[in-house]
Design an enzyme around this catalytic site. Structure first.
Site, PDB file in Angstrom:
ATOM      1  N   SER A 142       0.866  -1.188   0.000  1.00  0.00           N
ATOM      2  CA  SER A 142       0.000   0.000   0.000  1.00  0.00           C
ATOM      3  C   SER A 142       0.899   1.232   0.000  1.00  0.00           C
ATOM      4  O   SER A 142       1.840   1.327   0.779  1.00  0.00           O
ATOM      5  CB  SER A 142      -0.917  -0.018   1.220  1.00  0.00           C
ATOM      6  OG  SER A 142      -0.185  -0.321   2.385  1.00  0.00           O
ATOM      7  N   LEU A 143       0.588   2.175  -0.901  1.00  0.00           N
ATOM      8  CA  LEU A 143       1.451   3.352  -1.087  1.00  0.00           C
ATOM      9  C   LEU A 143       0.746   4.645  -0.699  1.00  0.00           C
ATOM     10  O   LEU A 143       1.116   5.713  -1.186  1.00  0.00           O
ATOM     11  CB  LEU A 143       1.901   3.432  -2.561  1.00  0.00           C
ATOM     12  CG  LEU A 143       2.540   2.173  -3.180  1.00  0.00           C
ATOM     13  CD1 LEU A 143       2.933   2.431  -4.630  1.00  0.00           C
ATOM     14  CD2 LEU A 143       3.763   1.748  -2.375  1.00  0.00           C
ATOM     15  N   GLY A 144      -0.281   4.570   0.144  1.00  0.00           N
ATOM     16  CA  GLY A 144      -0.983   5.792   0.565  1.00  0.00           C
ATOM     17  C   GLY A 144      -1.658   6.462  -0.617  1.00  0.00           C
ATOM     18  O   GLY A 144      -2.416   5.822  -1.360  1.00  0.00           O
ATOM     19  N   GLY A 176      -1.862   4.866  -4.097  1.00  0.00           N
ATOM     20  CA  GLY A 176      -2.606   3.636  -4.354  1.00  0.00           C
ATOM     21  C   GLY A 176      -1.871   2.407  -3.871  1.00  0.00           C
ATOM     22  O   GLY A 176      -1.361   2.380  -2.750  1.00  0.00           O
ATOM     23  N   GLY A 210      -4.853  -0.517   5.345  1.00  0.00           N
ATOM     24  CA  GLY A 210      -4.038  -1.625   4.836  1.00  0.00           C
ATOM     25  C   GLY A 210      -4.733  -2.971   5.032  1.00  0.00           C
ATOM     26  O   GLY A 210      -4.660  -3.855   4.169  1.00  0.00           O
ATOM     27  N   ASP A 211      -5.414  -3.128   6.166  1.00  0.00           N
ATOM     28  CA  ASP A 211      -6.091  -4.404   6.455  1.00  0.00           C
ATOM     29  C   ASP A 211      -7.216  -4.648   5.450  1.00  0.00           C
ATOM     30  O   ASP A 211      -7.452  -5.776   5.007  1.00  0.00           O
ATOM     31  CB  ASP A 211      -6.685  -4.394   7.875  1.00  0.00           C
ATOM     32  CG  ASP A 211      -5.677  -3.911   8.911  1.00  0.00           C
ATOM     33  OD1 ASP A 211      -4.472  -4.089   8.675  1.00  0.00           O
ATOM     34  OD2 ASP A 211      -6.107  -3.334   9.927  1.00  0.00           O
TER      35      ASP A 211
HETATM   36  O1  LIG Z   1       0.329  -2.155  16.872  1.00  0.00           O
HETATM   37  P1  LIG Z   1       0.020  -2.919  15.601  1.00  0.00           P
HETATM   38  O2  LIG Z   1      -0.301  -4.351  15.885  1.00  0.00           O
HETATM   39  O3  LIG Z   1       1.057  -2.738  14.541  1.00  0.00           O
HETATM   40  O4  LIG Z   1      -1.269  -2.258  14.963  1.00  0.00           O
HETATM   41  C1  LIG Z   1      -2.481  -2.312  15.654  1.00  0.00           C
HETATM   42  C2  LIG Z   1      -3.478  -1.400  14.995  1.00  0.00           C
HETATM   43  O5  LIG Z   1      -3.063  -0.038  15.027  1.00  0.00           O
HETATM   44  O6  LIG Z   1      -3.626  -1.781  13.635  1.00  0.00           O
HETATM   45  C3  LIG Z   1      -4.987  -1.795  13.268  1.00  0.00           C
HETATM   46  C4  LIG Z   1      -5.171  -1.003  12.016  1.00  0.00           C
HETATM   47  O7  LIG Z   1      -4.401  -1.513  10.984  1.00  0.00           O
HETATM   48  C5  LIG Z   1      -5.769  -1.288  14.461  1.00  0.00           C
HETATM   49  O8  LIG Z   1      -6.977  -1.988  14.555  1.00  0.00           O
HETATM   50  C6  LIG Z   1      -4.869  -1.541  15.627  1.00  0.00           C
HETATM   51  O9  LIG Z   1      -5.064  -0.674  16.706  1.00  0.00           O
END
Ligand SMILES: O=P(O)(O)OC[C@@]1(O)O[C@H](CO)[C@@H](O)[C@@H]1O
Length: 302
Positions: free
Chosen positions: A214-216, A219, A245-246
């Protein structure tokens, strides 16, 4: 089925303030929400909304661990977390008139034994794909991710920080770094799509069959053994970028699970993520329009 593993999940507390924070002043608001979060959990939430069979596993403990399980089960998402002694963390996002501020707790300390238990639980579900995503709690090294990848016949997908990516030794079906993680994992400076694809190739040579980065604002790119693809970001009003990103990853994996092409998978990821950045926190927006919208996303081949 796609199983997610979140080793360091969180309750995401998102609070919106009308004005910038001021030293010594109390900010008051009615705009706040609590979401079950952590990167793997988010992937399961978005996958479920896209109609993909999923189970969320990992480590959870204490009152906030119970909150996570309850929230997910209310949303109809299957969970199978291994109970730990420590307390699951609370991560805070403050949205103000002048920016987005994120405070992530480091989370509890965990013993390595819990990792083997996650492997056992995963085998009971016989998933085709296991997504291991997010930070590692104290006491858990990168080798734990290699061990989980090896614990069954599944394809493993990782979304971890740059240093962890470099430390992994196993073979992975896919990794999803963001720009900073891609630069850190490959020790390169990335300026634009071509640099990102070159860095993605370096990761491919290191044991990641496909790379989605992911490049913000620029895209996302995808590098596979056959293709180099770029999709621009959609022009949407961004409320916050938490979960961007998720949701990109969930969109890609959902399309891949349906046997769609790499280009369609990348379009699907960008379309899902453009919905998620339009709502606050890691809540799941309606995703029913995604399959129509993605056709409008122009994917370029490099
Ligand atoms: O501290 P990590 O594990 O890198 O990231 C956790 C987190 O920031 O990532 C998610 C969004 O991508 C949030 O739901 C969560 O709080």
């Amino acid at each position: 089925m796609i199983a997610s593993v979140t080793l360091n999940p969180a309750v995401d507390y998102t609070v919106e303030l009308p004005d910038p924070l001021a030293d010594g002043a109390i900010a008051r608001t009615d705009e706040y929400r609590y979401d079950a979060g952590g990167k793997g959990i988010n992937v399961s939430k978005y996958l479920a909304a896209l109609g993909v069979d999923t189970v969320a596993t990992g480590l959870a403990g204490g009152r906030l661990g119970r909150f996570l399980r309850d929230e997910l089960s209310t949303d109809g998402i299957a969970t199978d977390f291994v109970e730990i002694e420590g307390e699951t963390r609370l991560n805070t996002t403050v949205l103000t008139a002048d920016g987005e501020y994120k405070i992530n707790q480091n989370g509890p300390r965990v013993s390595g034994v819990a990792i083997e238990t996650i492997g056992e639980r995963l085998r009971e579900y016989d998933p085709e794909t296991v997504v291991i995503a997010g930070s590692r709690p104290k006491g858990v090294g990168p080798d734990a991710i290699d061990r989980l990848a090896d614990a069954g016949p599944w394809e493993t997908v990782v979304d971890v920080d740059g240093a962890t990516l470099s430390a992994l030794e196993g073979e992975y079906a896919l990794c999803k770094p963001n720009l900073e993680e891609l630069a850190a994992a490959t020790d390169t400076r990335i300026d634009g799509v071509r640099d990102a694809l070159a860095a993605a190739d370096a990761l491919r040579a290191d044991g990641f069959e496909r790379v989605v980065a992911s490049l913000g604002d620029e895209g996302a790119v995808m590098a596979t053994p056959e293709r180099h693809l770029h999709a621009p970001a959609r022009d949407v009003t961004v409320v916050d970028t938490v979960g961007a990103g998720d949701s990109l990853l969930a969109g890609v994996l959902a399309a891949h699970a349906r046997g769609e092409s790499a280009a369609q998978a990348l379009r699907s990821g960008v379309a899902v993520s453009s919905h998620v950045v339009s709502v606050s926190g890691t809540q799941v927006p309606p995703l029913t329009d995604v399959s129509n919208e993605r056709d409008a996303i122009a994917v370029s081949t490099y």
